[in-house]
Design an enzyme around this catalytic site. Structure first.
Site, PDB file in Angstrom:
ATOM      1  N   GLU A 100       0.842  -1.190   0.000  1.00 26.83           N
ATOM      2  CA  GLU A 100       0.000   0.000   0.000  1.00 26.83           C
ATOM      3  C   GLU A 100       0.880   1.244   0.000  1.00 26.83           C
ATOM      4  O   GLU A 100       1.994   1.233   0.536  1.00 26.83           O
ATOM      5  CB  GLU A 100      -0.902  -0.085   1.251  1.00 26.83           C
ATOM      6  CG  GLU A 100      -1.755   1.103   1.584  1.00 26.83           C
ATOM      7  CD  GLU A 100      -2.869   1.396   0.598  1.00 26.83           C
ATOM      8  OE1 GLU A 100      -2.565   1.535  -0.606  1.00 26.83           O
ATOM      9  OE2 GLU A 100      -4.022   1.548   1.026  1.00 26.83           O
ATOM     10  N   ASP A 101       0.386   2.303  -0.615  1.00 25.82           N
ATOM     11  CA  ASP A 101       1.162   3.541  -0.662  1.00 25.82           C
ATOM     12  C   ASP A 101       1.263   4.220   0.695  1.00 25.82           C
ATOM     13  O   ASP A 101       2.338   4.602   1.135  1.00 25.82           O
ATOM     14  CB  ASP A 101       0.574   4.510  -1.704  1.00 25.82           C
ATOM     15  CG  ASP A 101      -0.932   4.739  -1.544  1.00 25.82           C
ATOM     16  OD1 ASP A 101      -1.558   4.154  -0.625  1.00 25.82           O
ATOM     17  OD2 ASP A 101      -1.506   5.504  -2.346  1.00 25.82           O
ATOM     18  N   ARG A 166       0.453  11.633  -9.845  1.00 23.31           N
ATOM     19  CA  ARG A 166       0.993  10.299  -9.569  1.00 23.31           C
ATOM     20  C   ARG A 166       2.384  10.126 -10.162  1.00 23.31           C
ATOM     21  O   ARG A 166       3.185   9.358  -9.661  1.00 23.31           O
ATOM     22  CB  ARG A 166       0.078   9.210 -10.149  1.00 23.31           C
ATOM     23  CG  ARG A 166      -1.282   9.083  -9.478  1.00 23.31           C
ATOM     24  CD  ARG A 166      -1.947   7.779  -9.909  1.00 23.31           C
ATOM     25  NE  ARG A 166      -3.382   7.755  -9.642  1.00 23.31           N
ATOM     26  CZ  ARG A 166      -3.938   7.404  -8.464  1.00 23.31           C
ATOM     27  NH1 ARG A 166      -3.171   7.079  -7.458  1.00 23.31           N
ATOM     28  NH2 ARG A 166      -5.240   7.391  -8.323  1.00 23.31           N
TER      29      ARG A 166
HETATM   30  P1  IMP Z   1      -6.978   5.360   5.177  1.00 20.25           P
HETATM   31  O1  IMP Z   1      -8.102   4.425   4.936  1.00 20.25           O
HETATM   32  O2  IMP Z   1      -7.440   6.621   5.878  1.00 20.25           O
HETATM   33  O3  IMP Z   1      -5.785   4.750   5.869  1.00 20.25           O
HETATM   34  O4  IMP Z   1      -6.565   5.921   3.784  1.00 20.25           O
HETATM   35  C1  IMP Z   1      -5.670   5.307   2.996  1.00 20.25           C
HETATM   36  C2  IMP Z   1      -5.818   5.778   1.558  1.00 20.25           C
HETATM   37  O5  IMP Z   1      -6.115   7.168   1.489  1.00 20.25           O
HETATM   38  C3  IMP Z   1      -4.514   5.597   0.852  1.00 20.25           C
HETATM   39  O6  IMP Z   1      -4.482   4.343   0.224  1.00 20.25           O
HETATM   40  C4  IMP Z   1      -4.518   6.739  -0.125  1.00 20.25           C
HETATM   41  O7  IMP Z   1      -5.141   6.328  -1.318  1.00 20.25           O
HETATM   42  C5  IMP Z   1      -5.347   7.804   0.507  1.00 20.25           C
HETATM   43  N1  IMP Z   1      -4.526   8.852   1.149  1.00 20.25           N
HETATM   44  C6  IMP Z   1      -4.348   9.061   2.476  1.00 20.25           C
HETATM   45  N2  IMP Z   1      -3.543  10.111   2.711  1.00 20.25           N
HETATM   46  C7  IMP Z   1      -3.174  10.569   1.493  1.00 20.25           C
HETATM   47  C8  IMP Z   1      -2.312  11.649   1.067  1.00 20.25           C
HETATM   48  O8  IMP Z   1      -1.704  12.397   1.845  1.00 20.25           O
HETATM   49  N3  IMP Z   1      -2.193  11.784  -0.274  1.00 20.25           N
HETATM   50  C9  IMP Z   1      -2.824  10.989  -1.172  1.00 20.25           C
HETATM   51  N4  IMP Z   1      -3.624   9.973  -0.818  1.00 20.25           N
HETATM   52  C10 IMP Z   1      -3.804   9.771   0.512  1.00 20.25           C
HETATM   53 MG    MG Z   2      -4.345   3.946  -1.907  1.00 16.99          MG
END
Ligand code: IMP
Ligand code: MG
Length: 184
Positions: A100-101, A166
């Site tokens: 995951e990124d 991206r």
């Molecule tokens: P979570 O469910 O809140 O942990 O969100 C994770 C997902 O939100 C990641 O896989 C990203 O796609 C997106 N995301 C969260 N923070 C960022 C950011 O700072 N930049 C771009 N995408 C983000």
């Molecule tokens: Mg993502």
């Protein structure tokens, strides 16, 4: 594109050094496992990371991808996770490493982990390049972690805002006015 970036947070050299470090850890850990490693990339943010990581892991491995969404167009997690594309691989008995990124609230990875664990993989671990520890609401253990970053919206190296940025080779903080002007 570069003009929309407030500052570079992680340079391309720093990213590559970290990818190398993570790949060495992964190679060490999976070298002794019975059966091939399966990297599961979470689309689309993982793409740059997973191809660099996969090339650096000197072990036989397979790739598959899953797409889930918790974001839509905004910069705040909605908490609603939707499965958009499922895996093609039967992961029963496989050693699965989710790639995951970024982990932010953790909701996406918590959902994904519980979703995949039901399919009885031999093992299931998580690798995330970026981590925003301040924002965590769901309790998820990340086994391979790249960089801890502050609570700012970042783009580049796969991460987007509204599908853009991206292809930046570094990770940078997006100028808040870029997403403020689109806020609903
Ligand atoms: P979570 O469910 O809140 O942990 O969100 C994770 C997902 O939100 C990641 O896989 C990203 O796609 C997106 N995301 C969260 N923070 C960022 C950011 O700072 N930049 C771009 N995408 C983000
Ligand atoms: Mg993502």
């Amino acid at each position: 594109m570069h003009a929309d970036i407030d500052r570079v947070l992680i340079t391309t050299e720093e990213i590559q050094a970290k990818v190398h470090e993570l790949s060495q850890q992964i190679r060490r850990d999976y070298a002794k496992t019975n059966g091939e490693l399966l990297l599961v990339g979470v689309l689309k943010g993982c793409v740059m990371f997973i191809v660099d990581l996969a090339r650096a892991i000197d072990l036989p491995l397979a790739l598959d991808f899953i797409a889930i969404s918790s974001y839509g167009k905004s910069t705040e997690s909605t908490g609603i996770v939707r499965l958009i594309k499922d895996l093609e691989t039967d992961i029963g008995g496989r050693h699965v490493l989710i790639v995951e990124d970024i982990i932010d609230s953790g909701l996406t990875l918590a959902y994904l982990r519980s979703h995949l664990v039901r399919r009885n993989p031999a093992s299931l671990r998580i690798c995330a390049l970026l981590n925003k520890p301040e924002r965590r609401t769901a309790d998820v253990a990340v086994d391979y972690q790249g960089f801890d970053i502050p609570n700012e919206f970042v783009v580049g190296y796969g991460l987007d805002y509204s599908e853009r940025y991206r292809n930046l080779e570094y990770i940078g903080v997006l100028k808040p006015e870029i997403y403020m002007q689109h806020a609903e």
